[in-house]
Design a protein around this motif. Structure first.
Motif, short mmCIF file in Angstrom:
data_model
loop_
_atom_site.label_atom_id
_atom_site.label_comp_id
_atom_site.label_asym_id
_atom_site.label_seq_id
_atom_site.Cartn_x
_atom_site.Cartn_y
_atom_site.Cartn_z
N PRO A 1 -51.01 25.71 11.48
CA PRO A 1 -50.78 24.28 11.22
C PRO A 1 -49.82 23.68 12.24
O PRO A 1 -49.34 24.38 13.14
CB PRO A 1 -50.16 24.29 9.82
CG PRO A 1 -49.47 25.60 9.73
CD PRO A 1 -50.34 26.56 10.49
N HIS A 2 -49.53 22.38 12.07
CA HIS A 2 -48.59 21.70 12.94
C HIS A 2 -47.25 22.43 12.87
O HIS A 2 -46.76 22.75 11.78
CB HIS A 2 -48.42 20.25 12.48
CG HIS A 2 -47.74 19.37 13.48
ND1 HIS A 2 -46.40 19.50 13.81
CD2 HIS A 2 -48.22 18.34 14.23
CE1 HIS A 2 -46.09 18.59 14.72
NE2 HIS A 2 -47.16 17.88 14.99
N PRO A 3 -46.63 22.75 14.02
CA PRO A 3 -45.36 23.50 14.02
C PRO A 3 -44.28 22.92 13.12
O PRO A 3 -43.49 23.68 12.52
CB PRO A 3 -44.94 23.46 15.50
CG PRO A 3 -46.23 23.39 16.24
CD PRO A 3 -47.13 22.52 15.39
N ARG A 4 -44.21 21.60 12.98
CA ARG A 4 -43.17 21.00 12.15
C ARG A 4 -43.32 21.39 10.68
O ARG A 4 -42.34 21.47 9.96
CB ARG A 4 -43.22 19.47 12.31
CG ARG A 4 -41.85 18.89 12.56
CD ARG A 4 -41.79 17.47 13.00
NE ARG A 4 -42.60 16.51 12.33
CZ ARG A 4 -43.46 15.70 12.93
NH1 ARG A 4 -43.62 15.79 14.24
NH2 ARG A 4 -44.15 14.82 12.25
N GLU A 5 -44.55 21.65 10.25
CA GLU A 5 -44.76 22.05 8.86
C GLU A 5 -44.10 23.39 8.58
O GLU A 5 -43.62 23.64 7.48
CB GLU A 5 -46.26 22.13 8.55
CG GLU A 5 -46.95 20.78 8.58
CD GLU A 5 -48.12 20.70 7.62
OE1 GLU A 5 -48.40 21.69 6.92
OE2 GLU A 5 -48.74 19.64 7.55
N VAL A 6 -44.09 24.27 9.58
CA VAL A 6 -43.51 25.60 9.41
C VAL A 6 -42.01 25.59 9.68
O VAL A 6 -41.23 26.14 8.91
CB VAL A 6 -44.21 26.60 10.36
CG1 VAL A 6 -43.56 27.97 10.29
CG2 VAL A 6 -45.70 26.68 10.03
N VAL A 7 -41.60 24.92 10.76
CA VAL A 7 -40.19 24.94 11.17
C VAL A 7 -39.32 24.12 10.21
O VAL A 7 -38.23 24.54 9.81
CB VAL A 7 -40.04 24.42 12.61
CG1 VAL A 7 -38.57 24.30 12.99
CG2 VAL A 7 -40.77 25.34 13.59
N ARG A 8 -39.81 22.94 9.82
CA ARG A 8 -39.00 22.05 8.96
C ARG A 8 -39.48 22.00 7.51
O ARG A 8 -38.87 21.32 6.69
CB ARG A 8 -39.02 20.62 9.54
CG ARG A 8 -38.49 20.51 10.95
CD ARG A 8 -38.50 19.06 11.39
NE ARG A 8 -38.23 18.92 12.81
CZ ARG A 8 -38.32 17.77 13.48
NH1 ARG A 8 -38.65 16.66 12.84
NH2 ARG A 8 -38.07 17.72 14.78
N ASN A 9 -40.57 22.70 7.25
CA ASN A 9 -41.13 22.74 5.89
C ASN A 9 -41.41 21.33 5.36
O ASN A 9 -41.05 20.99 4.23
CB ASN A 9 -40.19 23.48 4.94
CG ASN A 9 -40.89 23.86 3.64
OD1 ASN A 9 -42.10 24.07 3.62
ND2 ASN A 9 -40.14 23.91 2.55
N GLU A 10 -42.04 20.50 6.20
CA GLU A 10 -42.38 19.14 5.81
C GLU A 10 -43.82 18.85 6.17
O GLU A 10 -44.31 19.28 7.22
CB GLU A 10 -41.47 18.11 6.48
CG GLU A 10 -41.58 18.08 7.99
CD GLU A 10 -40.64 17.06 8.63
OE1 GLU A 10 -41.05 16.41 9.63
OE2 GLU A 10 -39.50 16.93 8.16
N PRO A 11 -44.57 18.16 5.31
CA PRO A 11 -45.97 17.83 5.63
C PRO A 11 -46.04 16.86 6.81
O PRO A 11 -45.23 15.94 6.92
CB PRO A 11 -46.49 17.18 4.34
CG PRO A 11 -45.27 16.68 3.65
CD PRO A 11 -44.16 17.61 4.00
N VAL A 12 -46.99 17.07 7.68
CA VAL A 12 -47.17 16.21 8.85
C VAL A 12 -48.52 15.52 8.75
O VAL A 12 -49.57 16.17 8.78
CB VAL A 12 -47.11 17.03 10.16
CG1 VAL A 12 -47.33 16.12 11.36
CG2 VAL A 12 -45.78 17.75 10.28
#
Length: 312
Positions: free
Chosen positions: A55-66
């Motif tokens: 998935p989009h890296p921000r979903e994993v790194v920041r745990n937020e839906p993109v």
């Protein structure tokens, strides 16, 4: 175009000219990078390679839906249309996120893919904490024998084109026309026709209720839109009038996407529809009566037909 999902599917090729990024939207800025990559590959007799993540890296790194302008499959189709040779999708996991920028270049791009030249945007950052940049790539390029090209920001009407700006245009303003200008094509989404209340048929405007295919797909601001509709694999494209909203005249519950196809007769239940947004017609609003709603729908249809007619 060869599509490789996961590093275990990657075949080493020492003639790989690579660009790396999420490329959500594949907008005009992304297209400038890709066209430069294609030109360099043609000049060098190499293969153009796009490396992306899911998935989009921000979903994993920041745990937020993109919210996504394009799904991975939509991006792949757009890359193929542009003429890219290979599309590599790396599953983005917490373990992968811990990989340093240097290790990513050496272990993945150089050793696994076969990096010969890399093309990046002016603000590109990669690796753990986005610690990788053009300076790091230049240093590693001298060590491993690859070259680095940096593309400047792409400006349209005095704006630097970005996925964030396009998302805001769609979600906050419903400005599908400006979004299309920055994307270089109409914004689109796909979904499956599901059963609805059947209320539209009783008032002379039958609608197909759409369940959007991807849960992260950007939905434009609630309102009424002129759209183009392609059912499934059908070659014919229909004009349509789409409502995104809560049906305040009837129920005011939940967000619904429903589209009325102009000049269409037939059953669409269970079929996939691809919707391209042409123009926003108005906000959704509550009407005093069903008769007042129907009167407005006839006016909407006139405006919708005029908007669609104006499309080249």
């Amino acid at each position: 175009m060869k599509r490789e999902y996961g590093l275990d599917q990657v075949v080493y090729d020492a003639g790989s000219l690579v660009t790396v990024g999420t490329f959500d939207g594949v907008h005009l800025g992304h297209q400038a990078i890709l066209r430069y990559l294609l030109r360099r590959a043609a000049e060098n007799g190499g293969r153009s390679v796009v490396v992306s993540f899911d998935p989009h890296p921000r979903e994993v790194v920041r745990n937020e839906p993109v919210p996504l302008l394009t799904t991975i499959d939509e991006r792949a189709d757009l890359f193929e249309r542009l003429g890219v040779d290979r599309f590599i999708v790396i599953p983005f996991t917490k373990d992968f996120a811990r990989l340093s920028a240097e290790d990513f270049v050496e272990q993945v791009l150089v050793a696994r893919i076969g990096l010969k030249e890399i093309v990046i945007g002016y603000d590109h950052g990669f690796g753990r904490g986005r610690g990788g940049d053009a300076a790091l790539l230049e240093r590693l390029g001298r060590q491993h024998g690859f070259t680095v090209d940096v593309i400047p920001p792409q400006v349209v009407a005095e704006h630097v084109v970005s996925s964030t700006e396009i998302r805001q245009l769609l979600v906050e303003a419903g400005d599908v026309r400006e979004a299309a200008r920055l994307l270089g094509r109409p914004y689109a989404l796909s979904g499956t026709v599901v059963e609805g209340a059947g209320r539209g048929r009783t008032i002379g405007f039958p609608t197909a209720n759409l369940a959007v295919s991807h849960p992260r797909k950007v939905i434009p601001r609630p309102g009424v839109y002129a759209v183009s509709v392609a059912p499934g694999e059908a070659a014919h494209v229909y004009g349509g009038m789409m409502n995104i909203g809560r049906r305040p005249t009837f129920e005011n519950e939940g967000l619904h996407l429903e589209v009325h196809l102009l000049d269409f007769r037939g059953d669409l239940y269970g079929r996939s529809l691809r919707i391209e947004f042409v123009e926003r017609l108005r906000d959704e609003r509550k009407f005093a009566s069903v008769e007042a709603l129907v009167e407005q729908l006839y006016e909407d249809r006139k405006r919708c037909m005029a908007a669609l007619k104006a499309v080249p």
